[in-house]
Scaffold this motif. Structure first.
Motif, PDB file in Angstrom:
ATOM      1  N   THR A 193       0.841  -1.190   0.000  1.00  7.37           N
ATOM      2  CA  THR A 193       0.000   0.000   0.000  1.00  7.37           C
ATOM      3  C   THR A 193       0.880   1.246   0.000  1.00  7.37           C
ATOM      4  OG1 THR A 193      -1.808  -1.118   1.166  1.00  7.37           O
ATOM      5  CG2 THR A 193      -1.765   1.290   1.272  1.00  7.37           C
ATOM      6  N   ILE A 194       0.542   2.201  -0.847  1.00  6.47           N
ATOM      7  CA  ILE A 194       1.334   3.434  -0.991  1.00  6.47           C
ATOM      8  C   ILE A 194       0.421   4.632  -0.737  1.00  6.47           C
ATOM      9  CG2 ILE A 194       2.777   4.815  -2.523  1.00  6.47           C
ATOM     10  CD1 ILE A 194       3.304   2.256  -4.140  1.00  6.47           C
ATOM     11  N   PRO A 195       0.641   5.370   0.354  1.00  7.06           N
ATOM     12  CA  PRO A 195      -0.132   6.596   0.588  1.00  7.06           C
ATOM     13  C   PRO A 195       0.230   7.649  -0.457  1.00  7.06           C
ATOM     14  CG  PRO A 195       0.933   5.820   2.608  1.00  7.06           C
ATOM     15  CD  PRO A 195       1.554   5.062   1.469  1.00  7.06           C
ATOM     16  N   LEU A 196      -0.763   8.380  -0.920  1.00  4.32           N
ATOM     17  CA  LEU A 196      -0.538   9.425  -1.912  1.00  4.32           C
ATOM     18  C   LEU A 196      -0.434  10.778  -1.225  1.00  4.32           C
ATOM     19  CD1 LEU A 196      -3.032   8.341  -4.720  1.00  4.32           C
ATOM     20  CD2 LEU A 196      -0.632   7.705  -4.427  1.00  4.32           C
ATOM     21  N   GLU A 197       0.548  11.547  -1.622  1.00  2.00           N
ATOM     22  CA  GLU A 197       0.748  12.867  -1.027  1.00  2.00           C
ATOM     23  C   GLU A 197      -0.281  13.861  -1.559  1.00  2.00           C
ATOM     24  OE1 GLU A 197       4.712  14.105  -1.752  1.00  2.00           O
ATOM     25  OE2 GLU A 197       5.644  12.426  -0.697  1.00  2.00           O
ATOM     26  N   GLY A 198      -0.846  14.663  -0.656  1.00  2.00           N
ATOM     27  CA  GLY A 198      -1.733  15.740  -1.063  1.00  2.00           C
ATOM     28  C   GLY A 198      -3.176  15.351  -1.279  1.00  2.00           C
ATOM     29  N   VAL A 199      -3.486  14.033  -1.235  1.00  2.00           N
ATOM     30  CA  VAL A 199      -4.872  13.583  -1.367  1.00  2.00           C
ATOM     31  C   VAL A 199      -5.146  12.544  -0.297  1.00  2.00           C
ATOM     32  CG1 VAL A 199      -5.083  14.050  -3.833  1.00  2.00           C
ATOM     33  CG2 VAL A 199      -4.199  11.843  -3.073  1.00  2.00           C
ATOM     34  N   ASP A 200      -6.416  12.428   0.097  1.00  2.00           N
ATOM     35  CA  ASP A 200      -6.788  11.493   1.155  1.00  2.00           C
ATOM     36  C   ASP A 200      -7.069  10.125   0.555  1.00  2.00           C
ATOM     37  OD1 ASP A 200      -7.353  10.607   3.695  1.00  2.00           O
ATOM     38  OD2 ASP A 200      -9.456  11.253   3.625  1.00  2.00           O
TER      39      ASP A 200
END
Length: 303
Positions: free
Chosen positions: A96-103
């Motif tokens: 899983t990769i969290p995306l920067e700037g979006v939820d």
């Protein structure tokens, strides 16, 4: 916690490395991509016997690689190769990769056939070889198909909701090859040559529909498909037949068999895919992060 968008990806090999390269470029996760790629390269070397394992037990290595209590760390799984005499192999499972700037997060999920997982609506997005799209869903027409950008126009919308978004530029070409006896060099070895040719054409059996789409049914009038015998090297079988189509990067092996290289017929390229019926605003946002022309050889699909 925001929404997680699952994305189907290949489990191993060049297509997965191409996906990891795109993910690393777009999402600034180079270390993660390198870790997955290097782990799988090492396991491939172990499978081929070119290096000796520090740990003989494959499940001990699997436990060492995988981090099951942190989804942002890669997990792997064991795949049993269905080819005779091939050992089990550690392949990619998920991360899983969290995306920067979006939820929003994305979850890369390993699948043996990502394209088919999209066709059955398990995923809205995925990556797979363009070859599989040609093998399964493009319509056969009299005229040839030679660009990734033209694939969607050949897909019957009643057959599947999956469409090609863009290619990743990891291009290996299906290439026309012939012996000097069949193609003496007095004329180009290309589709026009095939239009006047009558006789055998050696191909891999699973590429029969792909070759029909790439060459066009009119070009194949008078051509009879031949297939390599089990265990027979493809270039050797083409040299024996006299004419054939095979994937090649440099053509060095083909030349070793005395073959001339002709037209590059179609790029075997990893592509970003989407299932149009599964699209949402969030999926479209993720797609915009992964789509686009950041490679010099990139082919962007029209429409």
């Amino acid at each position: 916690m925001g929404e997680t968008i699952p994305i189907a990806v290949p489990r191993k090999g060049r297509p997965l490395e191409s996906v990891l390269d795109r993910i690393a470029r777009r999402l600034n996760v180079t270390d993660l991509a390198d870790e997955i790629a290097s782990t799988l390269r090492h396991e491939k070397a172990l499978t081929k016997g070119s290096v000796e394992p520090d740990e003989e037990n494959i499940y001990h290595r699997l436990a060492e690689y995988s981090t099951t209590d942190d989804p942002t760390k890669p997990e792997y799984t064991v795949l049993r190769d269905d080819r005779a005499g091939k050992p089990r192999r550690i392949v990619f499972d998920s991360v899983t990769i969290p995306l920067e700037g979006v939820d929003t997060d994305i979850q890369l999920v390993g699948r043996e056939e990502p394209f088919r997982a999209l066709r059955t609506h398990e995923f809205a997005m995925g990556f797979d070889s363009a070859d599989l799209v040609l093998e399964e869903v493009v319509e056969l027409r009299s005229e040839p198909l030679d660009r990734i950008a033209d694939v969607n126009a050949r897909i019957n919308p009643t057959d599947t909701d999956v469409r090609v978004v863009t290619g990743l530029g990891d291009t290996v070409y299906h290439t026309l090859m012939a012996t000097p006896e069949v193609a003496p060099g007095t004329e180009p070895l290309d589709r026009a040559f095939l239009e006047s040719y009558e006789g055998p054409l050696c191909i891999e059996p699973r590429y029969e529909r792909l070759v029909q789409a790439v060459l066009g049914t009119q070009t194949l009038d008078g051509v009879e498909f031949r297939y390599p015998e089990d265990g027979r090297e493809e270039e050797a079988a083409i040299a024996e037949t006299g004419l054939g189509v095979y994937l090649t990067v440099t053509g060095s092996t083909a030349r070793d068999h005395g073959l001339l290289l002709g037209e590059q017929l179609f790029p075997s390229e990893t592509v970003l895919l989407e299932n149009e019926s599964e699209l949402s605003e969030t999926v479209a946002t993720v797609r915009s992060l992964l789509d686009g022309d950041d490679l010099e050889t990139q082919l962007t699909v029209d429409g």
